[in-house]
Design an enzyme around this catalytic site. Sequence first.
Site, short mmCIF file in Angstrom:
data_model
loop_
_atom_site.label_atom_id
_atom_site.label_comp_id
_atom_site.label_asym_id
_atom_site.label_seq_id
_atom_site.Cartn_x
_atom_site.Cartn_y
_atom_site.Cartn_z
N ARG A 14 15.19 -7.29 -43.40
CA ARG A 14 16.55 -6.73 -43.29
C ARG A 14 17.27 -7.26 -42.05
O ARG A 14 18.17 -8.07 -42.16
CB ARG A 14 16.44 -5.19 -43.29
CG ARG A 14 17.74 -4.45 -43.50
CD ARG A 14 18.62 -4.39 -42.27
NE ARG A 14 18.00 -3.74 -41.12
CZ ARG A 14 18.55 -3.74 -39.90
NH1 ARG A 14 19.70 -4.33 -39.68
NH2 ARG A 14 17.92 -3.15 -38.89
N ASP A 15 16.85 -6.82 -40.87
CA ASP A 15 17.56 -7.23 -39.65
C ASP A 15 17.48 -8.75 -39.51
O ASP A 15 18.45 -9.42 -39.15
CB ASP A 15 16.93 -6.55 -38.43
CG ASP A 15 17.86 -6.47 -37.23
OD1 ASP A 15 18.69 -7.37 -37.07
OD2 ASP A 15 17.74 -5.51 -36.44
N HIS A 73 13.77 -0.18 -30.73
CA HIS A 73 14.24 -1.32 -31.55
C HIS A 73 14.91 -2.29 -30.57
O HIS A 73 16.04 -2.08 -30.15
CB HIS A 73 15.24 -0.79 -32.59
CG HIS A 73 15.89 -1.83 -33.46
ND1 HIS A 73 15.65 -1.94 -34.81
CD2 HIS A 73 16.79 -2.80 -33.18
CE1 HIS A 73 16.37 -2.92 -35.32
NE2 HIS A 73 17.09 -3.45 -34.35
N HIS A 87 16.13 -5.98 -29.40
CA HIS A 87 16.45 -7.40 -29.60
C HIS A 87 16.09 -8.14 -28.31
O HIS A 87 16.06 -7.54 -27.22
CB HIS A 87 17.92 -7.56 -29.98
CG HIS A 87 18.17 -7.14 -31.39
ND1 HIS A 87 18.27 -8.04 -32.43
CD2 HIS A 87 18.31 -5.92 -31.96
CE1 HIS A 87 18.46 -7.38 -33.57
NE2 HIS A 87 18.48 -6.09 -33.31
N CYS A 124 22.72 -9.03 -35.46
CA CYS A 124 23.69 -8.26 -36.23
C CYS A 124 24.96 -9.07 -36.33
O CYS A 124 25.48 -9.55 -35.32
CB CYS A 124 23.95 -6.91 -35.55
SG CYS A 124 25.23 -5.96 -36.38
N ASN A 128 15.17 -9.85 -33.09
CA ASN A 128 14.36 -8.73 -32.61
C ASN A 128 13.11 -9.28 -31.95
O ASN A 128 12.69 -10.41 -32.21
CB ASN A 128 13.90 -7.87 -33.80
CG ASN A 128 15.04 -7.17 -34.47
OD1 ASN A 128 15.82 -7.79 -35.18
ND2 ASN A 128 15.15 -5.88 -34.24
P1 HMG Z 1 34.85 0.17 -45.55
O1 HMG Z 1 35.57 -1.08 -45.95
O2 HMG Z 1 35.48 1.07 -44.52
O3 HMG Z 1 34.42 1.04 -46.82
O4 HMG Z 1 33.42 -0.30 -45.03
P2 HMG Z 1 35.25 1.90 -47.83
O5 HMG Z 1 34.51 3.16 -48.01
O6 HMG Z 1 36.69 1.95 -47.43
O7 HMG Z 1 35.12 1.05 -49.19
C1 HMG Z 1 35.69 -0.25 -49.31
C2 HMG Z 1 34.97 -1.01 -50.41
O8 HMG Z 1 33.59 -1.19 -50.05
C3 HMG Z 1 34.97 -0.30 -51.76
O9 HMG Z 1 34.95 -1.30 -52.77
C4 HMG Z 1 33.65 0.41 -51.77
O10 HMG Z 1 33.16 0.68 -53.05
C5 HMG Z 1 32.77 -0.61 -51.08
P3 HMG Z 1 36.29 -1.78 -53.52
O11 HMG Z 1 36.85 -0.52 -54.14
O12 HMG Z 1 37.18 -2.35 -52.45
O13 HMG Z 1 35.78 -2.82 -54.48
N1 HMG Z 1 31.60 0.02 -50.42
C6 HMG Z 1 30.33 -0.34 -50.65
N2 HMG Z 1 29.78 -1.30 -51.42
C7 HMG Z 1 28.42 -1.37 -51.42
N3 HMG Z 1 27.63 -0.57 -50.69
C8 HMG Z 1 28.13 0.38 -49.91
C9 HMG Z 1 29.54 0.52 -49.87
N4 HMG Z 1 30.36 1.36 -49.21
C10 HMG Z 1 31.61 1.04 -49.56
N5 HMG Z 1 27.33 1.16 -49.19
C11 HMG Z 1 31.08 0.12 -44.73
C12 HMG Z 1 32.49 0.66 -44.53
C13 HMG Z 1 30.14 1.03 -43.96
C14 HMG Z 1 30.73 0.11 -46.19
C15 HMG Z 1 31.02 -1.33 -44.17
O14 HMG Z 1 31.53 -1.33 -42.86
C16 HMG Z 1 29.63 -1.89 -44.16
O15 HMG Z 1 29.06 -2.15 -45.20
N6 HMG Z 1 29.05 -2.12 -42.95
C17 HMG Z 1 27.68 -2.56 -42.84
C18 HMG Z 1 27.50 -3.38 -41.60
C19 HMG Z 1 26.05 -3.78 -41.46
O16 HMG Z 1 25.28 -3.76 -42.40
N7 HMG Z 1 25.68 -4.18 -40.23
C20 HMG Z 1 24.35 -4.60 -39.95
C21 HMG Z 1 23.34 -3.48 -39.98
S1 HMG Z 1 23.36 -2.50 -38.50
C22 HMG Z 1 22.32 -3.33 -37.43
O17 HMG Z 1 21.93 -4.43 -37.69
C23 HMG Z 1 21.86 -2.61 -36.19
C24 HMG Z 1 20.40 -2.16 -36.27
O18 HMG Z 1 19.54 -3.26 -36.49
C25 HMG Z 1 20.01 -1.48 -34.96
C26 HMG Z 1 20.43 -2.34 -33.77
O19 HMG Z 1 19.91 -3.43 -33.57
O20 HMG Z 1 21.35 -1.88 -33.08
C27 HMG Z 1 20.19 -1.13 -37.40
MG MG Z 2 18.87 -4.61 -34.98
#
Ligand code: HMG
Ligand code: MG
Length: 306
Positions: free
Chosen positions: A18-19, A210, A212, A243, A252
């Site tokens: 994933r990450d 966690h 990095h 990210c 990481n």
């Molecule tokens: P948004 O644009 O504000 O969402 O995004 P919305 O609710 O307004 O919906 C817009 C569109 O997205 C709609 O589709 C929804 O259906 C769709 P449309 O009608 O336009 O066709 N949608 C989705 N589709 C699939 N799966 C979903 C989903 N939700 C809405 N779950 C949202 C808000 C949270 C969805 C967006 O910002 C997003 O997906 N962000 C994810 C970012 C991400 O994955 N970042 C990396 C992971 S975090 C990380 O790596 C840190 C970590 O490792 C710890 C660390 O190191 O710090 C965990």
């Molecule tokens: Mg991370």
Amino acid sequence: MTLQNLPARVKLVDVGPRDGLQNEKQMVPAAVKIELIHRLQAAGVRHLEATSFVSPKWVPQMGDAVDVMAGITRRADTVYSVLTPNMKGFEGALAAGANEVVVFGAASQAFSQKNINCSIEESIERFAPVVVAAKASGISVRGAISCAMGCPYEGDVSPDRVELVARLMTAIGVDHVGVADTIGVGTPRAVQAAMEAALKHYDLADISGHFHDTYGQALANTLAALELGVAQFDTSIAGLGGCPYAKGATGNVATEDVVYLLHGMGIDTGLDLDALVDAGAFISNHLGRKSNSRVAQALLNKRATA
Ligand code: HMG
Ligand code: MG
């Protein structure tokens, strides 16, 4: 140095699929992700982050979440976690048979906005129904607190911010929190301060680190957390990771490096280092570059000259 409080056994959650793979420029086929997961399982990994149910517009690399989950030959003793930012993500996770979901918040407002398009408070409102639905389905919930030591947009982050998010997460019923150094800027005392902030709301058994490794501090930070008695860490095979919304953040801490550290100190992980090196070599070869793990490099060099 006196090392006290060290746990006898440590649980590592491999976040490489994933990450690690969410941050690759090249699209990695689902079949390769599945093969990596199978190799991690073969190396003894019993808890892994398989994928994310996030918007494919935001993170196209995780757009094959359904295929990845469907393709894994599951082990009954293994936890397959997935990231779920909202109910839509949870519905995908439930349909795919995930047995743990991760809600991912942040200790910094700016990162929360950039990463999940909402404030910290709004994120908690979105996570709350995910926790309720997960509990109703017997699925455990982990929370990630990103930018616990520093933010790419806001700079230093105080432990008070970590405490706030830990308090908000416990209030909605999140079982466990991971204190995350998203951009790898933390150093041991800052890590201990952030962990202690989370410990105000969570038991030692319910927090993890966690880290990095952007600034090369992740192993030192792991040791600092171990000294507090923290016994669970996210690590990533071959040190993959980053990210897309934290520019410049690199991988990481490598699973192989943490396993070498822990085994060297007599701490059990249940993992087979040689098999991990093989799994890391598999994905590094696919990506066409050397592993980020120093231990894997050393062991591969040793094998080549044996
Ligand atoms: P948004 O644009 O504000 O969402 O995004 P919305 O609710 O307004 O919906 C817009 C569109 O997205 C709609 O589709 C929804 O259906 C769709 P449309 O009608 O336009 O066709 N949608 C989705 N589709 C699939 N799966 C979903 C989903 N939700 C809405 N779950 C949202 C808000 C949270 C969805 C967006 O910002 C997003 O997906 N962000 C994810 C970012 C991400 O994955 N970042 C990396 C992971 S975090 C990380 O790596 C840190 C970590 O490792 C710890 C660390 O190191 O710090 C965990
Ligand atoms: Mg991370």
